[in-house]
Design a protein around this motif. Sequence first.
Motif, mmCIF file in Angstrom:
data_model
loop_
_atom_site.group_PDB
_atom_site.id
_atom_site.type_symbol
_atom_site.label_atom_id
_atom_site.label_comp_id
_atom_site.label_asym_id
_atom_site.label_seq_id
_atom_site.Cartn_x
_atom_site.Cartn_y
_atom_site.Cartn_z
ATOM 1 N N LYS A 212 0.838 -1.206 0.000
ATOM 2 C CA LYS A 212 0.000 0.000 0.000
ATOM 3 C C LYS A 212 0.874 1.258 0.000
ATOM 4 O O LYS A 212 0.532 2.253 -0.649
ATOM 5 N N ARG A 216 0.838 4.097 -3.037
ATOM 6 C CA ARG A 216 0.605 5.514 -2.768
ATOM 7 C C ARG A 216 1.802 6.369 -3.217
ATOM 8 O O ARG A 216 1.623 7.483 -3.723
ATOM 9 N N SER A 220 1.622 9.091 -6.212
ATOM 10 C CA SER A 220 1.944 10.486 -5.911
ATOM 11 C C SER A 220 2.988 11.039 -6.864
ATOM 12 O O SER A 220 2.874 12.187 -7.325
ATOM 13 N N ARG A 225 -3.681 10.088 -6.949
ATOM 14 C CA ARG A 225 -3.966 9.667 -5.575
ATOM 15 C C ARG A 225 -4.533 8.255 -5.607
ATOM 16 O O ARG A 225 -5.468 7.971 -6.351
#
Length: 267
Positions: A212, A216, A220, A225
């Motif tokens: 995760k 992310r 980014s 997002r």
Amino acid sequence: MYSVEDVMTFVSQEDVRFIRLTFFDIFGRQKNISILPDQLERAFGKGIAVDAFAVPGFENEIHGDLYLKPDPSTFTILPWRSVDGSVVLMICSLVYPDGRPFEKDLRMQLKEAVQDACALGISLRMSTEFEFYLFRNDEKGNPTSIPLDTGGYLDVSPLDHGENIRREICFTLEEMGLQPQASYHQCGPGQNEVDFHASAPCRAADEASLFKWVVRTVASTNGLRADFTPRPLPDEPGNGLHVNMQVESADFLNPIDEEEAFRHFMA
């Protein structure tokens, strides 16, 4: 699999500038502290102190320090950092100042559950399948609820705009020693899925948690997002996290039957 000696040798011989020590709170959220290489021996010995009272979920249990003890088998180089001045990462266990394991350390709880299963003659392997949405940011970099694309299940480009992002995620995972099995567009617009190979429960949990973070981070850096919440868009399919569990007899000489193993596992 790395040992303490392997990690110490690598850090001393390579241009490692920072060492990130990672742990997870009782909600599974990743936390970390960075140390310099000259603190590594102390980390493997006594550990590195953190203020437990400031960690959500720990504050009611202890008013003082806990210590992070890195697990050398989780050693990995962060691939999005420059080769010059490498940053490496290890996942840590939480212990009291006297060395006793901290009861709310999730990795410790999982290891104890696996040991209990082994005592019953049960062997476990686990794998995960993660679904997540990719949303665009606005021109100021603020998050929006605009999906990256309008693709559907197993679509290809040009409908699937997430193909390159998923490829970058999988390559990053491989560089970190994690092994994704498959990646594809899911049913919702901008919804993606990445699946992992089966492995030992603790490794599977470590991989799931780091996954995760990788998603992310990659999102980014691409101006997007990533959203893992159950239903980011009220009128579109929700995100699932599928945990596959293989339950087998651990004693090949005196195997227990599958029905008995399943009953023990459910208990």
